[in-house]
Design an enzyme around this catalytic site. Structure first.
Site, PDB file in Angstrom:
ATOM      1  N   ARG A   7     -14.797   2.283   2.503  1.00 41.22           N
ATOM      2  CA  ARG A   7     -14.441   0.355   3.650  1.00 41.22           C
ATOM      3  C   ARG A   7     -14.680  -0.144   2.185  1.00 41.22           C
ATOM      4  NH1 ARG A   7     -17.519  -1.672   6.578  1.00 41.22           N
ATOM      5  NH2 ARG A   7     -18.245  -0.243   7.157  1.00 41.22           N
ATOM      6  N   TYR A  16       8.068 -15.441   9.647  1.00 45.56           N
ATOM      7  CA  TYR A  16       8.281 -14.604  10.040  1.00 45.56           C
ATOM      8  C   TYR A  16       7.161 -14.656  11.116  1.00 45.56           C
ATOM      9  CZ  TYR A  16       6.684  -9.339  10.179  1.00 45.56           C
ATOM     10  OH  TYR A  16       6.359  -8.045  10.323  1.00 45.56           O
TER      11      TYR A  16
HETATM   12  C1  LIG Z   1       6.517  -7.816   6.695  1.00 48.15           C
HETATM   13  C2  LIG Z   1       5.706  -9.175   6.612  1.00 48.15           C
HETATM   14  C3  LIG Z   1       5.022 -10.140   7.179  1.00 48.15           C
HETATM   15  C4  LIG Z   1       3.552  -9.339   7.957  1.00 48.15           C
HETATM   16  O1  LIG Z   1       3.639  -7.357   6.793  1.00 48.15           O
HETATM   17  P1  LIG Z   1       3.560  -6.280   6.925  1.00 48.15           P
HETATM   18  O2  LIG Z   1       2.950  -5.487   6.079  1.00 48.15           O
HETATM   19  O3  LIG Z   1       4.102  -5.727   8.098  1.00 48.15           O
HETATM   20  O4  LIG Z   1       2.195  -6.424   7.868  1.00 48.15           O
HETATM   21  C5  LIG Z   1       4.143 -11.004   6.351  1.00 48.15           C
HETATM   22  N1  LIG Z   1       5.388 -11.807   6.154  1.00 48.15           N
HETATM   23  C6  LIG Z   1       6.255 -11.483   5.428  1.00 48.15           C
HETATM   24  C7  LIG Z   1       7.243 -12.887   5.147  1.00 48.15           C
HETATM   25  C8  LIG Z   1       7.207  -9.605   5.959  1.00 48.15           C
HETATM   26  O5  LIG Z   1       8.719 -10.154   5.453  1.00 48.15           O
END
Ligand SMILES: *Cc1c(COP(=O)(O)O)cnc(C)c1O
Length: 384
Positions: free
Chosen positions: A50, A102
């Site tokens: 970890r 997002y």
């Molecule tokens: C997909 C995405 C995230 C989140 O990432 P994960 O790996 O799915 O947790 C954050 N910001 C943007 C712009 C994304 O496209």
């Protein structure tokens, strides 16, 4: 490592050291949770996975290199990386963030961290005066996403960093959409770069992984503490897959950008299309900033079919054959999505529509297939 290496070389060699045991060219997958000690505390820098894992270290060094930063930290997902950044803050602190964020980021901010009494202001970060009007002595973080998802607005990172520095506020940039190939926010004044490496960095739609890259020793120390104390770390196999993805990031991005250029031109010239959002288009509202800030314009395109009809948008998405209807982006294969009901479904309709995410908007993650095949696919899909 030669800091002067060009990006095309950094993706192959950046931060990498040759394996001492057998000279393996790729870092081995150290699939272990713990490490033998000769005497309590007598270990070779690794005691529990970890905290540290050699495959993860190799990835973290590569991430730092391609973002032109000093330190990289890998997490179990992009959202886990963001979660770590927010844990730098205390109840009562305020955050100013991009309004067309997002959906998962918006959900993390409002559904998790607002309940811990962090206060978020979602504003149009293209407007410097609006940012200034939201700053007070509790403001601790500005969160920028650029280009934004799915409206492809481009925010001037340098301009925002000027305000953040003047007011002693930390600036974090979600660089997922651009990838380090297109822009390096640390070089533009950001304190933290965040990636959903799930997308372009890993690039093959086979891994979920997040990353933070920083220059400050203090930030690295704090984030490293949170990474270990909260424990949202990626496994060694996922680190390996991401490392493998990074090797081809430059050549993939080159093709993503070329294909997106060809497709956006096709869409703009097509009478069945109402509006196209791609920062490379000369009539895109932020085209000049994009040109200054980015090395190219990326592989993400949004568009609205003629008549702005929800029904037609759905029909087009369902008609596509090479583009797969799916969440996510940044992989080698082309994907199409309907932000209003998919990636942005967790944002209230009125908030969503205010930032332009209408029910008729289609988002494309343009892959690295032959662009003519992709154009032909869209052509047959829109002639309903
Ligand atoms: C997909 C995405 C995230 C989140 O990432 P994960 O790996 O799915 O947790 C954050 N910001 C943007 C712009 C994304 O496209």
């Amino acid at each position: 490592m030669n800091k002067k290496m060009h990006f095309n070389s950094k993706v192959i060699h950046g931060g990498q050291i040759l394996d001492k045991s057998f000279g393996s060219v790729m870092p081995p997958i150290y699939q272990t949770s713990t490490y033998a000690q000769t005497t309590p505390g007598g270990h070779k820098g690794y005691e529990y996975s970890r905290t540290h894992n050699p495959t993860r270290t190799a990835l973290e060094n590569a991430l730092a290199s391609i973002e032109s930063g000093k330190y990289g930290l890998a997490f179990g997902s992009g959202l886990a990386a963001m979660d770590a950044v927010l844990k730098l803050l205390k109840p009562g602190d305020e955050i100013i963030a991009t309004h067309d964020l997002y959906g998962g980021s918006y959900r993390l901010f409002t559904k998790i961290f607002e309940t811990f009494n962090l206060k978020f202001h979602f504003v149009d970060l293209q407007k410097i005066n609006i940012i200034k009007s939201k700053i007070n002595k509790s403001t601790k973080l500005i969160w920028v996403e650029t280009p934004t998802n799915p409206m492809m607005n481009v925010i001037d990172i340098k301009a925002v960093s000027k305000i953040s520095k003047e007011n002693n506020i930390m600036l974090a940039v979600d660089n997922t959409f651009a990838s380090p190939y297109l822009q390096n926010p640390l070089l533009l004044g950001a304190d933290i770069v965040m990636h959903s490496a799930t997308k372009y960095i890993a690039g093959h739609s086979d891994v979920i992984l997040g990353a933070l890259i920083v220059n400050s020793n203090k930030l690295e120390e704090q984030l490293r503490f949170i990474q270990n104390a909260s424990g949202a770390v990626p496994g060694p196999m996922d680190c390996f897959l991401t490392l493998r993805g990074i090797k081809t990031l430059a050549v993939r991005m080159e093709r993503h950008c070329l294909n997106a250029k060809k497709i956006s031109k096709f869409l703009v010239d097509n009478p069945l299309i109402e509006k196209v959002f791609w920062p490379g288009l000369s009539d895109h509202p932020n085209h000049l900033i994009a040109k200054k800030q980015m090395n190219d314009f990326g592989g993400m395109i949004s568009f609205i079919p003629k008549g702005s009809s929800y029904k037609n948008a759905i029909k087009i998405i369902e008609n596509l054959k090479i583009f797969t209807l799916a969440e996510s982006l940044g992989g080698v294969e082309s994907l199409a999505g309907h932000p209003a009901s998919m990636t942005h479904a967790s944002i209230p309709k009125n908030v969503r529509e205010k930032s332009g995410v209408s029910d008729s908007l289609i988002r494309l993650s343009v892959g690295i297939e032959d662009y003519q095949d992709l154009i032909d696919d869209i052509q047959q899909a829109i002639t309903y």
